[in-house]
Structures are given as structure tokens and as C-alpha cells.
Design an enzyme around this catalytic site. Sequence first.
Site, PDB file in Angstrom:
ATOM      1  N   HIS A  35     -33.098   5.005 -21.080  1.00  0.00           N
ATOM      2  CA  HIS A  35     -33.814   4.337 -19.973  1.00  0.00           C
ATOM      3  C   HIS A  35     -34.923   5.212 -19.408  1.00  0.00           C
ATOM      4  CE1 HIS A  35     -32.003   6.303 -16.334  1.00  0.00           C
ATOM      5  NE2 HIS A  35     -30.925   6.440 -17.078  1.00  0.00           N
TER       6      HIS A  35
ATOM      7  N   ASP B 165     -33.256  12.353 -15.966  1.00  0.00           N
ATOM      8  CA  ASP B 165     -32.303  11.266 -16.156  1.00  0.00           C
ATOM      9  C   ASP B 165     -33.102   9.960 -16.033  1.00  0.00           C
ATOM     10  OD1 ASP B 165     -30.297   9.373 -16.062  1.00  0.00           O
ATOM     11  OD2 ASP B 165     -29.404  10.092 -14.191  1.00  0.00           O
TER      12      ASP B 165
ATOM     13  N   GLU C 298     -32.029   0.603 -15.582  1.00  0.00           N
ATOM     14  CA  GLU C 298     -30.672   1.096 -15.844  1.00  0.00           C
ATOM     15  C   GLU C 298     -29.997   1.541 -14.563  1.00  0.00           C
ATOM     16  OE1 GLU C 298     -27.554   4.174 -16.848  1.00  0.00           O
ATOM     17  OE2 GLU C 298     -29.342   4.296 -15.566  1.00  0.00           O
ATOM     18  N   GLU C 299     -30.748   2.173 -13.680  1.00  0.00           N
ATOM     19  CA  GLU C 299     -30.170   2.752 -12.470  1.00  0.00           C
ATOM     20  C   GLU C 299     -29.673   1.701 -11.485  1.00  0.00           C
ATOM     21  OE1 GLU C 299     -29.395   5.714 -12.127  1.00  0.00           O
ATOM     22  OE2 GLU C 299     -30.727   6.986 -13.320  1.00  0.00           O
TER      23      GLU C 299
ATOM     24  N   ASP D 146     -28.245   9.170 -23.180  1.00  0.00           N
ATOM     25  CA  ASP D 146     -28.310   9.366 -21.736  1.00  0.00           C
ATOM     26  C   ASP D 146     -28.032  10.840 -21.447  1.00  0.00           C
ATOM     27  OD1 ASP D 146     -28.249   8.904 -18.854  1.00  0.00           O
ATOM     28  OD2 ASP D 146     -27.797   6.820 -19.333  1.00  0.00           O
TER      29      ASP D 146
ATOM     30  N   HIS E 207     -29.515  13.438 -10.322  1.00  0.00           N
ATOM     31  CA  HIS E 207     -29.990  12.590  -9.215  1.00  0.00           C
ATOM     32  C   HIS E 207     -30.566  13.416  -8.064  1.00  0.00           C
ATOM     33  CE1 HIS E 207     -28.076   8.460 -10.271  1.00  0.00           C
ATOM     34  NE2 HIS E 207     -28.628   9.048 -11.314  1.00  0.00           N
TER      35      HIS E 207
END
Length: 339
Positions: free
Chosen positions: A68, A177, A209-210, A232, A316
Amino acid sequence: MKVAEFLKRITEASGVSGAESEVAGIVAETFRSFADEVHSDALGNVIALKRGEGLASGEHPRVMLAGHMDEIGLMVTKVEEGFLRFTTVGGFDVRTLLGQEVLVHGRRPLRGVIGCRPPHVLTPEENRRVVPLQDLFIDVGYGPEVLRELVRVGDFVTVRRQQIELGGGRIAAKALDDRAAVAAIALCLERLTKRRHQWDVYAVATVQEEVGLRGAITSAFGVAPQLGIAIDVTFGNQPGVPEHETVEMGGGPPIGLGPNFHPKVHERLVETAKALEIPYQIDPIPGRSGTDAWAIQVTREGIPTALLSIPLRYMHTPIETVDSRDIERTGHLMAEFIC
């Protein structure tokens, strides 16, 4: 393709879930260098096709690679007396937001900073806790009248962060990410331009995706592959995180093992890594993986699926950190597996 250079371009670009067009343009441009066809679907996924030679029967089975390209970010919820209130899009670590420089995607891009009340005016109890999201605000410098002309409720906001090359081949940036995986897919396509392979390869940079794996759901349905590989990130070893929940930075791609992944595909990936002496790790995932693999596996009548991960620290946050060797080895393993 140089990993650090490509990562710098895509991580410094903006692409909050639901607004990925800027980073998508860079990804599509790069994929075109190595693929036969590139297009975007209705949701915004970038889909590249690298044709294979086909089987002796004339069939062209399809393998789909998915990573992603969307990033976690922020969204304006209120324009308040010259300041902007906001919420998060995806699982941002609120502890890292205070003091960040941001880019507000209003009528034109606006540079701003995230601030809050100074510690001198807080109560002792307030000083002991993390500043809650509702007490943070964005300051772009303009007064109320100008700000209302430039920014609307619902505008996206991204952290403004330049990539940093650390020692030992490590790279720190925002949005690694999962743009580290997009880089691994690009490396795979580049390697395949010099190799023969029978299967058609669909390389997909997925969106949203998130916020719910949406790009993987729609692109897997459209491509309808006979086999899927999601790429990922996972937790790289660092202080304060239990050892059994992390993998080694620089130790090669962890290969997912569990009900989300087809055991035969897992075995073949391990066999390929061993045969070519590509460092790898085993990543036991007994339930939901929380990745695009979770969506691909149950698309249509079901797709045999695997997961390759890239070890990452500080997930994150605006300083996510990876080892460039893990990205290179992931791309190498995928290409050799396909061949």
C-alpha cells in the site's frame, strides 16, 4: 534503481488514505520503466502488468504483488480563530504530533506547525500526561479571515518530513509503512526485466489500506490472480518491545506463517530463499495479519496468499526506520520466486 533515491521521492510526497494522487503519480512513472502496461483503477490503485511467456498450454496465470502507498495523516475538523483543529486519518501515534511541521492541503499548500498550550500554564496533572488530540492545533500563521479563504473543513494534512539516511544502510522517514514495500515491488519488476518468467505479474500499489484494506479488496477482485503476495512492514527489534514480538533489522524479509497464508506458497518462498542464500526470517501470525493479505486471501473464490514483511522501527510515527538491505532482499526474493 537506487532504493534510497526512490524512497526519498515517494516518502516525501503526500498521500493520505483517500488522497494518494501525488504519490501515485511517482509510483506509476517508476513502474512504467519496468512494466508493459500501467493503469489506475476506479479507486486509485496503481496497477502495473509485466507479461510472462505463458505456460506450454498457452495459459497465462497471474500473480499479484500488493503493497500500500497510502499514509496515515490528519484532517481539518474546524477553523477556529486563526487556528486549525484536526483529527487523525489512520492510527497516528498522538504522542509524536506535538511540535511537528506539517503541510495543510488547502486551496494551496500551506506550511504550518502543531502546537498546544505551553507547560507553564498547565496544572501539575496536565503536565504529567500526553497532550490529548483535542488540545492540539495547527498554526499556519494567517489570521482568521485569510485562513477561512484558504482552508476548509475536511482538508487533509501531512507531516512535512525529509528522509534521513542513518548509518549502516538504515533510512528514517515518514510513510515507510508501507512505501518501503512499494520500493521492494519496483525492485522486483526491475529484476524481472532481465529474467524469463512464465506467469504474468501484476504489481499493485494499493490505496486506503490504513482505513480498511480497501485498495487490496478492489484490485484483487479486478486482477483475479491465481496467487497473491502482500508486502508490508512488521516490528523491527528495538528497546522496550518484547523480543518475541519483533524481528531482526537487516535479517531479511520475514515470511508470514499462519491461517492467512497458504502453506504451500510459504514453503516455496522458504525453499527459494534457502536455495539462493537470501537471508529470511519466519513471522508466526496465528490470526488476522492486518495487511493486504487479509483482503486478498478471501477475494472471489479465495486466492492462495503469502505475506513478506520488512522490519521497521517506530511504526506510525514520522521517523519510521528501515534497513535498505531488507527492501533489496524482499525484491530479490519475489523476483526469484516468480521465475
